[in-house]
Enzyme design. Structure first.
Site, PDB file in Angstrom:
ATOM      1  N   CYS A  89       0.887  -1.222   0.127  1.00  0.00           N
ATOM      2  CA  CYS A  89       0.012  -0.052  -0.087  1.00  0.00           C
ATOM      3  C   CYS A  89       0.929   1.278  -0.034  1.00  0.00           C
ATOM      4  O   CYS A  89       1.778   1.355   0.788  1.00  0.00           O
ATOM      5  CB  CYS A  89      -0.903  -0.117   1.231  1.00  0.00           C
ATOM      6  SG  CYS A  89      -1.989   1.251   1.467  1.00  0.00           S
ATOM      7  N   LEU A  90       0.700   2.223  -0.739  1.00  0.00           N
ATOM      8  CA  LEU A  90       1.278   3.475  -1.194  1.00  0.00           C
ATOM      9  C   LEU A  90       1.390   4.177   0.364  1.00  0.00           C
ATOM     10  O   LEU A  90       2.147   5.081   0.765  1.00  0.00           O
ATOM     11  CB  LEU A  90       0.918   4.562  -2.139  1.00  0.00           C
ATOM     12  CG  LEU A  90       1.218   3.909  -3.489  1.00  0.00           C
ATOM     13  CD1 LEU A  90       0.611   4.764  -4.382  1.00  0.00           C
ATOM     14  CD2 LEU A  90       2.632   3.739  -3.644  1.00  0.00           C
ATOM     15  N   HIS A 131      -8.927  -3.788  -2.611  1.00  0.00           N
ATOM     16  CA  HIS A 131      -8.028  -3.370  -1.551  1.00  0.00           C
ATOM     17  C   HIS A 131      -8.365  -1.716  -1.454  1.00  0.00           C
ATOM     18  O   HIS A 131      -8.432  -1.077  -0.430  1.00  0.00           O
ATOM     19  CB  HIS A 131      -6.774  -3.473  -2.063  1.00  0.00           C
ATOM     20  CG  HIS A 131      -5.368  -2.371  -1.466  1.00  0.00           C
ATOM     21  ND1 HIS A 131      -4.531  -3.379  -0.551  1.00  0.00           N
ATOM     22  CD2 HIS A 131      -5.186  -1.295  -1.275  1.00  0.00           C
ATOM     23  CE1 HIS A 131      -3.666  -2.172  -0.016  1.00  0.00           C
ATOM     24  NE2 HIS A 131      -4.038  -1.110  -0.398  1.00  0.00           N
TER      25      HIS A 131
HETATM   26 CO    CO Z   1      -3.637   1.040  -0.053  1.00  0.00          CO
END
Ligand code: CO
Length: 164
Positions: A89-90, A131
C-alpha cells in the site's frame, strides 16, 4: 501535473468511512486526474480518496492490460472464488502482507461524469480493486493481512508484489 500528498498509516483519516461523491464537477475531474498522476509517480497500481486526504468514495486503479480505471462510488455487486497473495500500500511504504481476496468481482461504479458502468475484475486486478474499496470504508490491508514484512526479508516474493 499536480501530485497530491500521500497520507500514511497512523493518520486517522485512513480509518474513516468515506462519503458518497455527489458532485460530478470539474473539481472531481481534477482530483481523479491528480490521483492517477500521483499513483503513477509513486509506482502504485491503486490509490483511494483517503490516501490523498479526501474522504470521498473514489479510487483509481491500473494499468490492467494498459487500461486505467476511475471508480466513483464503487460497489462490489458480485464476488466469486478466493485467492491469497501479497499486497502492499502506498500509505504503508516498504511493507507487504498476505491477504485473502475474492478471485473475481463485478463492480458497479460511476465515472467522472456520473455515468454508471459495471466492470469485471479477475486475478490480481480484483485484489487491487478490493484493496481500494476497503480504503473507502476505512479498512487498511494491514488489519486483514498475515505475515507482514519488509520485502527485502524475502526477496523472492517482492518480485510478485505491487503497491496499491
Ligand atoms: Co492501499
Amino acid at each position: 501535473m499536480a501530485l497530491r500528498h500521500i497520507v500514511y498509516e497512523g493518520d486517522e483519516i485512513l480509518t474513516k468511512k468515506c462519503r458518497k461523491v455527489e458532485n460530478f464537477d470539474r473539481k472531481l475531474a481534477e482530483l481523479l486526474k491528480d490521483m492517477k498522476e500521483t499513483m503513477i509517480h509513486f509506482q502504485g497500481i491503486g490509490l483511494a480518496g483517503p490516501q490523498v486526504g479526501m474522504l470521498r468514495r473514489l479510487c483509481v486503479v491500473g494499468p490492467f492490460e494498459d487500461r486505467y480505471y476511475e471508480l466513483v462510488n464503487p460497489e462490489i455487486i458480485k464476488a466469486e472464488g478466493e485467492q491469497e497473495g501479497y499486497e502492499g500500500c502506498l500509505s504503508v511504504p516498504g511493507y507487504i502482507g498476505c491477504v485473502k481476496r475474492p478471485q473475481s468481482i463485478v463492480v458497479r461504479a460511476q465515472d467522472r461524469k456520473g455515468e454508471e458502468f459495471e466492470y469485471t475484475f479477475e486475478g490480481f486486478p480484483a485484489v487491487a480493486v478490493c484493496h481500494e474499496i476497503d480504503h473507502l470504508d476505512g479498512i487498511m490491508y494491514t488489519t486483514k493481512a498475515v505475515d507482514i514484512h519488509r520485502p527485502e526479508d524475502r526477496p523472492d516474493e517482492f518480485t510478485n508484489s505491487e503497491e496499491e
